[in-house]
Design a protein around this motif. Structure first.
Motif, PDB file in Angstrom:
ATOM      1  N   ASN A 443       0.837  -1.175  -0.198  1.00 38.41           N
ATOM      2  CA  ASN A 443       0.049   0.037  -0.516  1.00 38.41           C
ATOM      3  C   ASN A 443       1.039   1.248  -0.344  1.00 38.41           C
ATOM      4  N   GLU A 444       0.877   1.771   0.871  1.00 36.89           N
ATOM      5  CA  GLU A 444       1.859   3.071   1.263  1.00 36.89           C
ATOM      6  C   GLU A 444       3.165   3.044   0.775  1.00 36.89           C
ATOM      7  N   VAL A 447       3.306   3.300  -3.022  1.00 36.47           N
ATOM      8  CA  VAL A 447       3.077   4.848  -3.284  1.00 36.47           C
ATOM      9  C   VAL A 447       4.368   5.873  -3.020  1.00 36.47           C
ATOM     10  N   VAL A 459      -0.383  13.787  -4.021  1.00 41.37           N
ATOM     11  CA  VAL A 459      -1.203  12.920  -3.026  1.00 41.37           C
ATOM     12  C   VAL A 459      -3.035  13.601  -2.384  1.00 41.37           C
ATOM     13  N   GLN A 480       0.486   7.396   3.875  1.00 37.44           N
ATOM     14  CA  GLN A 480       0.299   8.265   2.211  1.00 37.44           C
ATOM     15  C   GLN A 480      -1.182   6.851   2.502  1.00 37.44           C
ATOM     16  N   GLY A 481      -2.005   8.381   2.233  1.00 33.63           N
ATOM     17  CA  GLY A 481      -3.076   7.309   1.348  1.00 33.63           C
ATOM     18  C   GLY A 481      -4.049   6.953   3.354  1.00 33.63           C
ATOM     19  N   TYR A 495      -7.580  -0.395   0.880  1.00 33.09           N
ATOM     20  CA  TYR A 495      -6.387   0.694   1.280  1.00 33.09           C
ATOM     21  C   TYR A 495      -6.655   1.545   0.046  1.00 33.09           C
ATOM     22  N   TYR A 496      -6.626   3.441  -0.080  1.00 31.48           N
ATOM     23  CA  TYR A 496      -6.829   4.047  -0.726  1.00 31.48           C
ATOM     24  C   TYR A 496      -5.814   5.497  -1.136  1.00 31.48           C
ATOM     25  N   CYS A 497      -5.678   5.099  -2.376  1.00 36.28           N
ATOM     26  CA  CYS A 497      -4.659   6.535  -2.213  1.00 36.28           C
ATOM     27  C   CYS A 497      -5.160   7.208  -3.495  1.00 36.28           C
TER      28      CYS A 497
END
Ligand SMILES: C[S@@+](CC[C@H](N)C(=O)[O-])C[C@H]1O[C@@H](n2cnc3c(N)ncnc32)[C@H](O)[C@@H]1O
Length: 503
Positions: A443-444, A447, A459, A480-481, A495-497
């Motif tokens: 995830n992060e 990113v 972001v 992040q996100g 998870y979202y970014c």
């Protein structure tokens, strides 16, 4: 895979049609000898089983458990492949239950068994685990759980092994409270995953998450508002006396506390709703939240079975949608969903790691526009392939099939997909990087690596949006996100970014 044969002796009720005795005898002799070859169980001393045993739910569940644990195959695919529709409820409860509680059941089995089964009898171990699961977690009468599993072992292996299973299950009944208490300390996660979660998630949230991870997953629906209003859909549920809970902040998200077959829910054929997890419903809301374009070009890579594609089209029906997935078989589900919901998308079997091979041409097919630059896409959804660590409650086999090496391999693919897709995003366009994983590595950390490589990405903060929609205990703070974890009646781990291209 061995196939169940489907011959049945038909009862003749019309006397004029009764067959001659010799013929009936010959027919009977043939059907009594009906066997299914079980090549894959040869190593466990079982080369063929009578058709009647092959269709026994406990046998089928044991076979599925064997395929997951020994052959590293998917639980869901095997349940769908092996189990007959009439037994699906019971058999999948046995198979999912054993895979979900495996370490605890193994712990108890080891306490009960004087010595382990030899390889040639090892299939009996799976049957023992099923018996233990039934006694611990199912309401079925205990004596039936003992009897049925012992009988199955007798038919497969004879009296000797059956006696062992019988002794174990009876001992369990005698010492149930003590053994359950002892086994409660056993972690239901593999050590590496337990460690990763421990490092990442504060204790109170982790405890909640584990409770949710080991429970049956909730059934969330999303009302397709281009087909029906939420209020009218809720009236339909009420008319059918189906209990529901409407999410307080996401009004189209409806929880059905009692799981139902989708076809039993009113409006399935008409496309009034889709089955979609609560947190999965956020993806399309996030990507489109400040959109002002009437006909944006949206690319949804990794789209099967189309949950987010159809949600995006529900939100922006005029959108030009390209939906792709690498897996042609899984794409069939996308076509089915689009058809049921009467939505339009250009569906392409394609590898998200190489958009240069298919995206410009696909764009031309959709728009007849040959004069485009490389920057084509207004809204990009990357629902990247991941470990699925956020959906373990729906797919408990993930715990035993994934390894740390898989996470490393996946994180490289994820970064590659993100970097390649970025080139096709318009300046000012938005890209949502999302996964159903709870691991930072997927995830992060992906990113962050990406942000170090490009100088035109920003972001977009999601904290306020998420806090307005989702309860605090599901939200995990990350660099992040946004990381969401699963909670009992909440959504899955997601998870979202959200990124935008600045130049
Ligand atoms: C999490 S699922 C997608 C769920 C989907 N977005 C939805 O909401 O219904 C991930 C998908 O990625 C696909 N996939 C895996 N590797 C891919 C690749 N290299 N290119 C495109 N799709 C890929 C898988 O076949 C799988 O369908």
């Amino acid at each position: 895979m061995a196939k169940a044969l489907n011959l049945k002796i038909k009862k003749q009720t019309n006397p004029s049609k009764v067959r001659k005795p010799q013929f009936a005898k010959a027919h009977l002799a043939k059907t009594q000898d009906l066997y299914v070859k079980t090549e894959e169980l040869k190593v466990f001393g079982i080369e063929k089983v009578k058709e009647q045993i092959y269709s026994n739910p406990r046998f089928q569940a044991s076979l599925i458990i064997k395929r997951v644990l020994e052959d590293k195959n998917s639980l869901t695919i095997n349940v769908n492949e092996i189990v007959t529709p009439k037994d699906i409820g019971f058999t999948s409860e046995l198979a999912y239950g054993v895979i979900r509680y495996l370490p605890q059941l193994n712990f108890i089995a080891n306490k009960l068994l004087a010595k382990s089964f030899k390889k040639e009898n090892y299939f009996a171990q799976f049957i023992l685990l099923i018996g233990i699961y039934q006694i611990l977690y199912m309401r079925e009468a205990h004596h039936a759980a003992v009897y049925e599993n012992v009988e199955l072992c007798k038919k497969l292996y004879g009296k000797g092994v059956a006696t062992v299973i019988n002794a174990c299950l009876r001992k369990l009944l005698r010492e149930l409270d003590e053994l359950v208490a002892l086994s409660k300390e056993v972690s239901l996660l593999p050590k590496w995953l337990q460690n990763q979660f421990n490092e990442r998630i504060p204790q109170a949230q982790f405890t909640q998450m584990l409770e949710a991870m080991n429970a049956n997953p909730p059934l969330w629906l999303r009302v397709n508002q281009s087909k029906i209003t939420v209020e009218s859909f809720l009236q339909l549920l009420a008319q059918e006396q189906i209990d529901y809970l409407q999410h307080p902040h996401i009004k189209q998200a409806i929880l059905l506390p009692k799981a139902l077959n989708v076809t039993e829910i009113p409006g399935f054929k008409q496309g009034y709703f889709s089955v979609q997890d609560l947190h999965a419903q956020l993806a399309s809301l996030i990507l489109t939240k400040d959109n002002t374009l009437k006909t944006p070009l949206i690319v949804d890579t990794c789209c099967s079975p189309g949950g987010k594609t159809t949600h995006l089209l529900d939100l922006i029906p005029q959108a030009k949608m390209i939906a792709t997935d690498i897996d042609k078989t899984r794409l069939k589900r996308v076509y089915e969903n689009l058809e049921r919901l009467e939505q339009q998308a250009l569906v392409v079997a394609a590898d998200a790691r190489t958009p240069e091979k298919w995206l410009p041409q696909t764009f031309e097919r959709l728009t007849k526009d040959k004069s485009h630059s490389n920057e084509l896409v207004d809204l990009f959804l990357l629902d990247i392939p991941c470990s699925g660590s956020g959906v373990i409650r729906r797919h408990p086999d993930i715990k035993w099939l994934r390894t740390p090496a898989d996470i490393e391999r996946l994180s490289q693919i994820q970064l590659e997909i993100l970097e390649k897709s970025w080139k096709y995003l318009k300046t000012g366009g938005k890209l949502l990087y999302t996964s159903c994983s709870i691991l930072g590595q997927e995830n992060e950390q992906v990113v962050e690596k990406f942000l170090q490589k490009v100088n035109n990405a920003k972001v977009i903060p999601l904290d306020t949006f998420i806090q307005e929609h989702i309860e605090t205990q599901s939200i995990l703070k990350v660099s992040q996100g946004v990381q969401l974890i699963n909670t009992l009646n909440g959504g899955d781990g997601f998870y979202y970014c959200l990124l935008t291209k600045t130049a």
